[in-house]
Design a protein around this motif. Structure first.
Motif, PDB file in Angstrom:
ATOM      1  N   GLU A  28      -9.495  -0.288   5.364  1.00 15.54           N
ATOM      2  CA  GLU A  28     -10.677  -0.963   4.841  1.00 15.54           C
ATOM      3  C   GLU A  28     -10.873  -0.682   3.352  1.00 15.54           C
ATOM      4  N   THR A  29     -10.572   0.535   2.928  1.00 13.16           N
ATOM      5  CA  THR A  29     -10.718   0.878   1.508  1.00 13.16           C
ATOM      6  C   THR A  29      -9.763   0.065   0.650  1.00 13.16           C
ATOM      7  N   ILE A  30      -8.546  -0.085   1.119  1.00 11.86           N
ATOM      8  CA  ILE A  30      -7.559  -0.855   0.357  1.00 11.86           C
ATOM      9  C   ILE A  30      -7.977  -2.322   0.270  1.00 11.86           C
ATOM     10  N   VAL A  31      -8.549  -2.854   1.341  1.00 15.55           N
ATOM     11  CA  VAL A  31      -9.043  -4.236   1.311  1.00 15.55           C
ATOM     12  C   VAL A  31     -10.150  -4.379   0.273  1.00 15.55           C
ATOM     13  N   HIS A  32     -11.075  -3.414   0.248  1.00 14.38           N
ATOM     14  CA  HIS A  32     -12.160  -3.466  -0.736  1.00 14.38           C
ATOM     15  C   HIS A  32     -11.624  -3.355  -2.165  1.00 14.38           C
ATOM     16  N   LEU A  33     -10.644  -2.464  -2.370  1.00 14.33           N
ATOM     17  CA  LEU A  33     -10.057  -2.302  -3.703  1.00 14.33           C
ATOM     18  C   LEU A  33      -9.345  -3.584  -4.147  1.00 14.33           C
ATOM     19  N   ALA A  34      -8.647  -4.210  -3.208  1.00 15.91           N
ATOM     20  CA  ALA A  34      -7.941  -5.453  -3.526  1.00 15.91           C
ATOM     21  C   ALA A  34      -8.926  -6.554  -3.903  1.00 15.91           C
ATOM     22  N   THR A  35     -10.046  -6.609  -3.176  1.00 17.42           N
ATOM     23  CA  THR A  35     -11.067  -7.607  -3.480  1.00 17.42           C
ATOM     24  C   THR A  35     -11.699  -7.339  -4.845  1.00 17.42           C
ATOM     25  N   TRP A  36     -11.962  -6.080  -5.119  1.00 18.82           N
ATOM     26  CA  TRP A  36     -12.622  -5.695  -6.365  1.00 18.82           C
ATOM     27  C   TRP A  36     -11.741  -5.941  -7.582  1.00 18.82           C
ATOM     28  N   THR A  37     -10.445  -5.605  -7.466  1.00 21.85           N
ATOM     29  CA  THR A  37      -9.528  -5.716  -8.604  1.00 21.85           C
ATOM     30  C   THR A  37      -8.855  -7.082  -8.701  1.00 21.85           C
ATOM     31  N   GLY A  38      -8.794  -7.803  -7.580  1.00 25.39           N
ATOM     32  CA  GLY A  38      -8.067  -9.064  -7.575  1.00 25.39           C
ATOM     33  C   GLY A  38      -6.568  -8.872  -7.480  1.00 25.39           C
ATOM     34  N   ALA A  39      -6.120  -7.658  -7.251  1.00 23.59           N
ATOM     35  CA  ALA A  39      -4.689  -7.362  -7.148  1.00 23.59           C
ATOM     36  C   ALA A  39      -4.281  -7.298  -5.678  1.00 23.59           C
ATOM     37  N   PRO A  40      -3.081  -7.736  -5.337  1.00 23.38           N
ATOM     38  CA  PRO A  40      -2.615  -7.733  -3.941  1.00 23.38           C
ATOM     39  C   PRO A  40      -2.206  -6.333  -3.484  1.00 23.38           C
ATOM     40  N   LEU A  41      -3.157  -5.442  -3.408  1.00 24.47           N
ATOM     41  CA  LEU A  41      -2.866  -4.063  -3.042  1.00 24.47           C
ATOM     42  C   LEU A  41      -2.520  -3.946  -1.562  1.00 24.47           C
ATOM     43  N   VAL A  42      -1.572  -3.078  -1.259  1.00 24.53           N
ATOM     44  CA  VAL A  42      -1.156  -2.839   0.127  1.00 24.53           C
ATOM     45  C   VAL A  42      -0.939  -1.347   0.329  1.00 24.53           C
ATOM     46  N   GLU A  43      -0.990  -0.948   1.582  1.00 24.95           N
ATOM     47  CA  GLU A  43      -0.719   0.454   1.898  1.00 24.95           C
ATOM     48  C   GLU A  43       0.779   0.713   1.808  1.00 24.95           C
ATOM     49  N   ALA A  44       1.154   1.817   1.224  1.00 22.99           N
ATOM     50  CA  ALA A  44       2.569   2.151   1.076  1.00 22.99           C
ATOM     51  C   ALA A  44       3.216   2.328   2.446  1.00 22.99           C
ATOM     52  N   ALA A  45       4.415   1.791   2.572  1.00 22.77           N
ATOM     53  CA  ALA A  45       5.118   1.911   3.851  1.00 22.77           C
ATOM     54  C   ALA A  45       5.527   3.348   4.129  1.00 22.77           C
ATOM     55  N   ASP A  46       5.854   4.083   3.078  1.00 22.01           N
ATOM     56  CA  ASP A  46       6.277   5.476   3.221  1.00 22.01           C
ATOM     57  C   ASP A  46       5.388   6.341   2.341  1.00 22.01           C
ATOM     58  N   HIS A  47       4.411   6.982   2.933  1.00 20.93           N
ATOM     59  CA  HIS A  47       3.467   7.787   2.157  1.00 20.93           C
ATOM     60  C   HIS A  47       4.139   8.995   1.518  1.00 20.93           C
ATOM     61  N   PHE A  48       5.155   9.529   2.185  1.00 21.41           N
ATOM     62  CA  PHE A  48       5.843  10.692   1.627  1.00 21.41           C
ATOM     63  C   PHE A  48       6.492  10.334   0.284  1.00 21.41           C
ATOM     64  N   GLU A  49       7.214   9.220   0.293  1.00 21.47           N
ATOM     65  CA  GLU A  49       7.901   8.793  -0.937  1.00 21.47           C
ATOM     66  C   GLU A  49       6.911   8.367  -2.008  1.00 21.47           C
ATOM     67  N   ALA A  50       5.915   7.565  -1.615  1.00 27.54           N
ATOM     68  CA  ALA A  50       4.988   7.001  -2.590  1.00 27.54           C
ATOM     69  C   ALA A  50       4.115   8.056  -3.244  1.00 27.54           C
ATOM     70  N   GLN A  51       3.848   9.154  -2.527  1.00 27.97           N
ATOM     71  CA  GLN A  51       2.990  10.192  -3.080  1.00 27.97           C
ATOM     72  C   GLN A  51       3.770  11.213  -3.898  1.00 27.97           C
ATOM     73  N   SER A  52       4.995  11.490  -3.497  1.00 28.09           N
ATOM     74  CA  SER A  52       5.771  12.521  -4.198  1.00 28.09           C
ATOM     75  C   SER A  52       6.476  11.978  -5.435  1.00 28.09           C
ATOM     76  N   ALA A  53       6.807  10.674  -5.417  1.00 35.28           N
ATOM     77  CA  ALA A  53       7.515  10.063  -6.547  1.00 35.28           C
ATOM     78  C   ALA A  53       6.673   8.939  -7.132  1.00 35.28           C
ATOM     79  N   ARG A  54       6.827   8.700  -8.421  1.00 35.65           N
ATOM     80  CA  ARG A  54       6.106   7.631  -9.106  1.00 35.65           C
ATOM     81  C   ARG A  54       7.090   6.663  -9.746  1.00 35.65           C
ATOM     82  N   ASP A  55       8.098   6.300  -8.964  1.00 36.29           N
ATOM     83  CA  ASP A  55       9.155   5.431  -9.491  1.00 36.29           C
ATOM     84  C   ASP A  55       8.635   4.052  -9.885  1.00 36.29           C
ATOM     85  N   GLY A  56       7.601   3.584  -9.165  1.00 38.04           N
ATOM     86  CA  GLY A  56       7.065   2.261  -9.481  1.00 38.04           C
ATOM     87  C   GLY A  56       6.512   2.189 -10.890  1.00 38.04           C
ATOM     88  N   ILE A  57       5.807   3.241 -11.306  1.00 35.35           N
ATOM     89  CA  ILE A  57       5.269   3.272 -12.665  1.00 35.35           C
ATOM     90  C   ILE A  57       6.403   3.430 -13.674  1.00 35.35           C
TER      91      ILE A  57
END
Length: 257
Positions: A28-57
């Motif tokens: 629900e928080t991600i849905v609210h953030l997506a609505t607020w920012t207008g960005a297609p935000l989604v939950e990371a498929a792998d939380h371990f990878e997404a939290q430990s590494a910042r390769d996307g940035i």
């Protein structure tokens, strides 16, 4: 590069396990953030990878750096091609967007191109900071997110700010000095390359040296010293013909298109 920034490890808690983070709250928080920012935000498929590494940035910042490098090359080429008017290349004329130099009267600096160069330098420096920050994660956590965000956002804003005036006030108003270009081409000893198949490589090199040392034109030497037909020399040393690509029958276009 943007899709990689839209994946959020929200609710991964300490190491990506999601411990003590209710699933409905995360979704629900991600849905609210997506609505607020207008960005297609989604939950990371792998939380371990997404939290430990910042390769996307890192990828996003690297894309901005690549754009900055391309802009730097373009702006620098235009600055050099417009250098002169007598002691430089001066093949093109850039629009004057300032009264002149504070040091030399009537001197107009390529300020639009030089603003691009400075932005590019900043973006390249920002990317170096982001790269260092991305590599500085320790096991399941990277604490350098504020630096990554600041540097990446600044790079994006700088590039977005500098490109429109560069296009509008510089690129759009470029004019070629045709007389100057023709003069430089005619003086270019590189034209002798096209004559190598006619007189041989060694003879072509000799002709170029003679023209350089004696102040004579390539045409004059080829016609009077080598005895070539003037029409053949004109056709051989035609710069337009040298720069045209061979006709591709499958394209349906012309060689001079």
């Amino acid at each position: 590069a943007l899709p990689h920034l839209f994946e959020l490890p929200l609710g991964g808690t300490a190491v990506g396990t999601g411990l003590n983070a209710p699933a409905p709250l995360v979704a629900e928080t991600i849905v609210h953030l997506a609505t607020w920012t207008g960005a297609p935000l989604v939950e990371a498929a792998d939380h371990f990878e997404a939290q430990s590494a910042r390769d996307g940035i890192g990828f996003f910042s690297g894309a901005l750096r690549t754009l900055a490098l391309a802009l730097f090359k373009i702006a620098n080429d235009l600055r050099w091609l417009a250098s002169g008017p007598d002691c430089g290349i001066a093949e093109i004329r850039l629009p004057a967007t300032q009264p002149g130099s504070s040091i030399m009267p009537a001197k107009v600096n390529p300020v639009q191109a030089e603003s691009v160069l400075q932005v590019a330098a900043r973006v390249i420096g920002n990317d170096a900071s982001v790269a260092f920050a991305v590599a500085s994660g320790n096991f399941e956590l990277n604490t350098m997110m504020p630096l990554m965000a600041l540097a990446s956002v600044e790079s994006a804003e700088l590039l977005a700010a500098v490109m429109p005036p560069f296009e509008k006030l510089c690129v759009r108003g470029i004019e070629a000095d045709q007389t100057r270009c023709q003069t430089l081409v005619e003086k270019s000893l590189a034209l002798i390359t096209a004559a190598a198949p006619l007189i041989g490589y060694e003879n072509a090199a000799t002709v170029a040296k003679q023209a350089r040392q004696g102040g004579r034109s390539l045409r004059d030497i080829l016609i009077h010293d080598k005895g070539l037909d003037p029409a053949l020399v004109d056709a051989t040393l035609d710069p337009w013909q040298m720069t045209r690509r061979p006709l591709d029958p499958s394209s349906g276009g012309s060689a001079g298109g």
